[in-house]
Structure formats: structure tokens, C-alpha cells
Design an enzyme around this catalytic site. Structure first.
Site, PDB file in Angstrom:
ATOM      1  N   SER A  23      48.527  49.153  36.281  1.00 48.55           N
ATOM      2  CA  SER A  23      47.670  48.166  35.627  1.00 48.55           C
ATOM      3  C   SER A  23      48.363  46.818  35.436  1.00 48.55           C
ATOM      4  O   SER A  23      49.478  46.747  34.894  1.00 48.55           O
ATOM      5  CB  SER A  23      47.260  48.731  34.258  1.00 48.55           C
ATOM      6  OG  SER A  23      46.812  47.707  33.408  1.00 48.55           O
ATOM      7  N   GLY A  24      47.686  45.756  35.835  1.00 50.62           N
ATOM      8  CA  GLY A  24      48.227  44.413  35.614  1.00 50.62           C
ATOM      9  C   GLY A  24      48.314  44.092  34.130  1.00 50.62           C
ATOM     10  O   GLY A  24      49.287  43.485  33.667  1.00 50.62           O
ATOM     11  N   LEU A  25      47.287  44.524  33.398  1.00 51.38           N
ATOM     12  CA  LEU A  25      47.314  44.327  31.946  1.00 51.38           C
ATOM     13  C   LEU A  25      48.501  45.080  31.346  1.00 51.38           C
ATOM     14  O   LEU A  25      49.242  44.549  30.505  1.00 51.38           O
ATOM     15  CB  LEU A  25      45.998  44.830  31.327  1.00 51.38           C
ATOM     16  CG  LEU A  25      45.914  44.837  29.804  1.00 51.38           C
ATOM     17  CD1 LEU A  25      45.973  43.416  29.244  1.00 51.38           C
ATOM     18  CD2 LEU A  25      44.634  45.537  29.331  1.00 51.38           C
ATOM     19  N   ASP A  35      47.943  38.948  30.326  1.00 50.73           N
ATOM     20  CA  ASP A  35      47.389  39.299  31.631  1.00 50.73           C
ATOM     21  C   ASP A  35      46.671  38.060  32.177  1.00 50.73           C
ATOM     22  O   ASP A  35      45.445  38.008  32.270  1.00 50.73           O
ATOM     23  CB  ASP A  35      46.428  40.488  31.460  1.00 50.73           C
ATOM     24  CG  ASP A  35      45.905  41.012  32.794  1.00 50.73           C
ATOM     25  OD1 ASP A  35      46.502  40.674  33.833  1.00 50.73           O
ATOM     26  OD2 ASP A  35      44.892  41.736  32.782  1.00 50.73           O
ATOM     27  N   ASP A  62      47.363  47.139  40.955  1.00 50.38           N
ATOM     28  CA  ASP A  62      46.478  46.051  40.540  1.00 50.38           C
ATOM     29  C   ASP A  62      47.135  44.739  40.994  1.00 50.38           C
ATOM     30  O   ASP A  62      48.113  44.279  40.400  1.00 50.38           O
ATOM     31  CB  ASP A  62      46.348  46.100  39.010  1.00 50.38           C
ATOM     32  CG  ASP A  62      45.463  44.992  38.470  1.00 50.38           C
ATOM     33  OD1 ASP A  62      44.977  44.159  39.258  1.00 50.38           O
ATOM     34  OD2 ASP A  62      45.267  44.968  37.238  1.00 50.38           O
ATOM     35  N   ASP A  64      45.851  41.761  40.984  1.00 51.76           N
ATOM     36  CA  ASP A  64      45.161  40.590  40.414  1.00 51.76           C
ATOM     37  C   ASP A  64      44.325  39.911  41.510  1.00 51.76           C
ATOM     38  O   ASP A  64      43.580  40.577  42.199  1.00 51.76           O
ATOM     39  CB  ASP A  64      46.170  39.637  39.772  1.00 51.76           C
ATOM     40  CG  ASP A  64      46.726  40.213  38.461  1.00 51.76           C
ATOM     41  OD1 ASP A  64      46.123  41.172  37.935  1.00 51.76           O
ATOM     42  OD2 ASP A  64      47.752  39.724  37.974  1.00 51.76           O
ATOM     43  N   GLU A  91      40.991  41.112  43.196  1.00 52.24           N
ATOM     44  CA  GLU A  91      39.707  40.713  42.624  1.00 52.24           C
ATOM     45  C   GLU A  91      39.328  39.318  43.109  1.00 52.24           C
ATOM     46  O   GLU A  91      40.209  38.487  43.407  1.00 52.24           O
ATOM     47  CB  GLU A  91      39.774  40.767  41.096  1.00 52.24           C
ATOM     48  CG  GLU A  91      40.834  39.906  40.475  1.00 52.24           C
ATOM     49  CD  GLU A  91      41.215  40.380  39.069  1.00 52.24           C
ATOM     50  OE1 GLU A  91      40.770  39.741  38.114  1.00 52.24           O
ATOM     51  OE2 GLU A  91      41.978  41.356  38.933  1.00 52.24           O
ATOM     52  N   LYS A  97      44.483  34.027  37.341  1.00 52.04           N
ATOM     53  CA  LYS A  97      43.345  34.743  36.758  1.00 52.04           C
ATOM     54  C   LYS A  97      43.675  35.131  35.320  1.00 52.04           C
ATOM     55  O   LYS A  97      44.812  35.001  34.879  1.00 52.04           O
ATOM     56  CB  LYS A  97      43.025  35.989  37.574  1.00 52.04           C
ATOM     57  CG  LYS A  97      44.190  36.939  37.724  1.00 52.04           C
ATOM     58  CD  LYS A  97      43.794  38.362  37.472  1.00 52.04           C
ATOM     59  CE  LYS A  97      43.868  38.765  36.017  1.00 52.04           C
ATOM     60  NZ  LYS A  97      43.494  40.167  35.777  1.00 52.04           N
ATOM     61  N   ASN A  99      42.595  38.299  32.272  1.00 51.30           N
ATOM     62  CA  ASN A  99      41.949  39.604  32.093  1.00 51.30           C
ATOM     63  C   ASN A  99      40.433  39.445  31.943  1.00 51.30           C
ATOM     64  O   ASN A  99      39.967  38.547  31.237  1.00 51.30           O
ATOM     65  CB  ASN A  99      42.558  40.313  30.877  1.00 51.30           C
ATOM     66  CG  ASN A  99      42.008  41.730  30.745  1.00 51.30           C
ATOM     67  OD1 ASN A  99      40.986  41.949  30.105  1.00 51.30           O
ATOM     68  ND2 ASN A  99      42.678  42.670  31.355  1.00 51.30           N
ATOM     69  N   SER A 100      39.692  40.346  32.579  1.00 52.73           N
ATOM     70  CA  SER A 100      38.222  40.239  32.617  1.00 52.73           C
ATOM     71  C   SER A 100      37.596  40.242  31.228  1.00 52.73           C
ATOM     72  O   SER A 100      36.504  39.718  31.040  1.00 52.73           O
ATOM     73  CB  SER A 100      37.640  41.400  33.415  1.00 52.73           C
ATOM     74  OG  SER A 100      38.093  41.363  34.734  1.00 52.73           O
ATOM     75  N   ARG A 135      37.814  44.043  44.557  1.00 58.51           N
ATOM     76  CA  ARG A 135      37.186  44.145  43.234  1.00 58.51           C
ATOM     77  C   ARG A 135      36.181  43.014  43.050  1.00 58.51           C
ATOM     78  O   ARG A 135      36.525  41.837  43.179  1.00 58.51           O
ATOM     79  CB  ARG A 135      38.287  44.082  42.181  1.00 58.51           C
ATOM     80  CG  ARG A 135      37.801  43.902  40.767  1.00 58.51           C
ATOM     81  CD  ARG A 135      38.942  44.222  39.827  1.00 58.51           C
ATOM     82  NE  ARG A 135      38.795  43.617  38.532  1.00 58.51           N
ATOM     83  CZ  ARG A 135      39.682  43.771  37.542  1.00 58.51           C
ATOM     84  NH1 ARG A 135      40.754  44.510  37.728  1.00 58.51           N
ATOM     85  NH2 ARG A 135      39.496  43.169  36.389  1.00 58.51           N
ATOM     86  N   HIS A 166      33.270  45.951  38.786  1.00 61.01           N
ATOM     87  CA  HIS A 166      33.676  45.880  37.380  1.00 61.01           C
ATOM     88  C   HIS A 166      32.506  45.408  36.515  1.00 61.01           C
ATOM     89  O   HIS A 166      31.625  44.671  36.982  1.00 61.01           O
ATOM     90  CB  HIS A 166      34.859  44.915  37.245  1.00 61.01           C
ATOM     91  CG  HIS A 166      35.756  45.231  36.082  1.00 61.01           C
ATOM     92  ND1 HIS A 166      35.714  46.417  35.397  1.00 61.01           N
ATOM     93  CD2 HIS A 166      36.740  44.512  35.478  1.00 61.01           C
ATOM     94  CE1 HIS A 166      36.616  46.420  34.439  1.00 61.01           C
ATOM     95  NE2 HIS A 166      37.262  45.275  34.456  1.00 61.01           N
TER      96      HIS A 166
HETATM   97  C1  SPV Z   1      44.014  46.191  34.505  1.00 63.41           C
HETATM   98  O1  SPV Z   1      44.265  47.332  34.104  1.00 63.41           O
HETATM   99  O2  SPV Z   1      44.840  45.280  34.509  1.00 63.41           O
HETATM  100  C2  SPV Z   1      42.672  45.869  34.998  1.00 63.41           C
HETATM  101  C3  SPV Z   1      41.530  46.616  34.506  1.00 63.41           C
HETATM  102  O3  SPV Z   1      42.554  44.958  35.785  1.00 63.41           O
HETATM  103  S1  SPV Z   1      40.788  45.711  33.260  1.00 63.41           S
HETATM  104  O4  SPV Z   1      41.777  45.372  32.257  1.00 63.41           O
HETATM  105  O5  SPV Z   1      39.743  46.598  32.738  1.00 63.41           O
HETATM  106  O6  SPV Z   1      40.193  44.510  33.823  1.00 63.41           O
HETATM  107 MG    MG Z   2      44.160  43.769  35.944  1.00 60.25          MG
END
Ligand code: SPV
Ligand code: MG
Length: 283
Positions: A23-25, A35, A62, A64, A91, A97, A99-100, A135, A166
Site C-alpha cells: 500500500s502506498g498509504l 500519501d 501500489d 500511485d 491510477e 497525487k 490519497n483518494s 486503476r 475505486h
Molecule cells: C493505498 O493503499 O495506498 C491505496 C488504496 O491506494 S486507498 O488508500 O484506498 O486509495
Molecule cells: Mg495508494
């Protein structure tokens, strides 16, 4: 299962997960960064290298938005292949970027430009089994189902092996609507962070190939460690904790200290080596 470092990757693998999401986060959080592409791609690479070294299950990284243009992304893909990672997800957004779920301004990449990133990644992979997951952030950006489908079709056409659709809604309806129309054109992945209440059976029957539980492990770690800190600070004692936390033996087991003992006997103990040789000479 979403993991954030080598230890969490090892735990998830030992728990029985057959695939991991780097996970990027998670990776940025354990580095103390947001993130938002604050961590460099080489820091991400170092993190995933340690995860891959600590485990044997496939890891989807991930990536990004690919850290820039097609050129940054294809360099990243080559490096991931060299490290034996199973695949990367990018994505359709621009660098940097965010975090979504935290971003306020959700600007999407142009479709053609993003397809170029995918094609460059596919042309650069050095392992046939390496997967590139595209993504689609259209639903998160609020531009609708038709745009999400238009993008997914283009990305699949550009060579994406799978689509991650997503959503930040609290129910799975738009994801399920997408899946119905998508009709398994290629595998579909989801990240049910906000619609966490939906049973997995709904995804199973709804045409979803894989579910990524992206950040529950990281968040559980925050809870457990925060509670431990508060307890120790308040009690000035750890005696009530001891039974509730992992033992040192559990930690040593996770990191296979036993293997080190065996290796020491084999490689570091001259007498046992001589003993083996002597036995061999007698044969
Ligand atoms: C991550 O885990 O970094 C993701 C998933 O990209 S989310 O945080 O849900 O966007
Ligand atoms: Mg991410």
C-alpha cells in the site's frame, strides 16, 4: 491484504493471505509522510524490496500514478521486475497525487496520455507474468459511471491486465453497477475501504475478482500501539499487558531465528563442519 512494511507482509503471509498489496498509504505512513508522493519512488522501491525478501507470495505494488510520465513509470516497472514483484497498479491521475480519500481536488489524467503510461509499462516488463493493473479514479472524482467505463475500456485496450475500480461511497452500488456492465472483460479489483460493511459474498457474486483490504492492518497497528503507549504511560507498568501482546518467541518465530541457529551450526561451527567432512571421508 494491504501491508506497509516487511514485518506486516510476513504476518499477512503467515496468516494465510495468498497475495499482498504493498500500500502506498501504508508505505508512506510508516515513513512518517503523507500519501501525496512525498516519499520518492526509490523509497517505495526499497520498501517493496524488503517486503519481497520477507515473503514468498505475490505482491501487487501500489505505484500511485507512476511517479511522473510514461518514462518514470517504465523505469519503475523494470526495477520491480528485477526484484520479482508480481505486478504494479497505477491510477489515472497526475503527479503528485494524493490519497483518494484525503484529496479535495481530484484531477484525472487525460485518457490517451494514461494509455501511453500503460503501454510503456507493458513494453518494459521483463517478466511475462508481471501484471499491470490500471486503476480508474473516475467514480472517486465524481465524473460518473459512463466515464469510468470509457476509461476502463481504453486502459484495457492499452494492455492493462486488470482494472481496479475505486469508489469512496459508503455502499457498493456504483462498483456493482460497473462490474455488471464490465462483464468480466478482464479481472476487476476493488478496495472496499468506505463500503467496509458489505459482505464478501456480494463481491463474489457481483463479478469482482479480488478484494484489497488496503489499510485495515495499518490502522489496527495504530490502535494497538497507541493503546499500548497510553497504558504504559498511565500504569507505569507492563504487567497487565504481557499476556495480551505477542511474545518474543512469536516475534523470533516470525523472523525465523531458528533458521539462523541451524545455519550457525552448519556454517559457523568449525567442529561440526569437520565432523561432517570426517563422516563423508569414511563413506
Ligand atoms: C493505498 O493503499 O495506498 C491505496 C488504496 O491506494 S486507498 O488508500 O484506498 O486509495
Ligand atoms: Mg495508494
Amino acid at each position: 491484504m494491504g501491508v506497509h512494511d516487511a514485518l506486516s507482509a510476513r504476518i499477512a503471509e503467515r496468516s494465510g493471505f495468498r497475495g499482498l498489496w504493498a500500500s502506498g498509504l501504508g508505505i508512506s505512513s510508516v515513513l512518517g509522510m503523507r500519501d501525496a508522493n512525498e516519499a520518492s519512488w526509490s523509497q517505495v522501491l526499497a520498501a517493496v524490496e524488503s517486503m519481497a525478501s520477507a515473503t514468498d507470495v505475490p505482491i501487487l505494488v501500489d505505484g500511485d500514478s507512476g511517479y511522473g510520465s510514461f518514462n518514470n513509470f517504465r523505469i519503475f516497472v523494470r526495477r520491480l521486475c528485477r526484484l520479482g514483484l508480481a505486478g504494479v497498479c497505477i491510477e489515472d491521475r497526475l503527479f503528485p497525487k494524493e490519497n483518494s480519500f484525503s484529496a479535495s481536488n481530484h484531477k484525472l489524467a487525460e485518457i490517451d496520455e494514461f494509455c501511453g503510461r500503460i503501454r510503456a509499462g507493458k513494453d518494459s516488463q521483463t517478466s511475462d507474468s508481471f501484471s499491470i493493473v490500471a486503476r480508474v479514479e473516475a467514480l472517486v472524482a465524481g465524473v460518473g459511471l459512463d466515464e469510468a467505463l470509457r476509461r476502463a475500456r481504453a486502459y484495457h485496450g492499452a494492455g492493462a491486465d486488470a482494472i481496479l475500480i475505486h469508489s469512496k461511497r459508503k455502499d457498493p452500488e456504483e462498483i456493482l453497477a460497473f462490474a455488471r456492465i464490465w462483464d468480466n472483460r478482464c479481472p476487476l479489483l476493488i478496495v472496499p475501504t468506505t463500503f467496509w460493511n458489505t459482505p464478501a459474498s456480494v463481491f463474489r457474486t457481483g463479478g469482482i475478482s479480488a478484494v484489497i483490504w488496503a489499510n485495515q492492518g495499518l490502522r489496527a497497528t495504530i490502535t494497538a500501539f497507541s493503546e499500548t503507549c497510553a497504558h504504559v504511560l498511565a500504569q507505569e507498568s507492563v504487567s497487565a499487558l504481557e499476556e495480551r501482546i505477542a511474545s518474543l518467541d512469536e516475534l523470533f518465530g516470525l523472523l525465523e531465528y531458528g533458521e539462523l541457529r541451524a545455519a550457525e551450526r552448519r556454517y559457523n561451527d568449525g567442529s561440526s563442519f569437520r565432523q561432517e567432512r570426517r563422516t563423508d571421508e569414511f563413506r
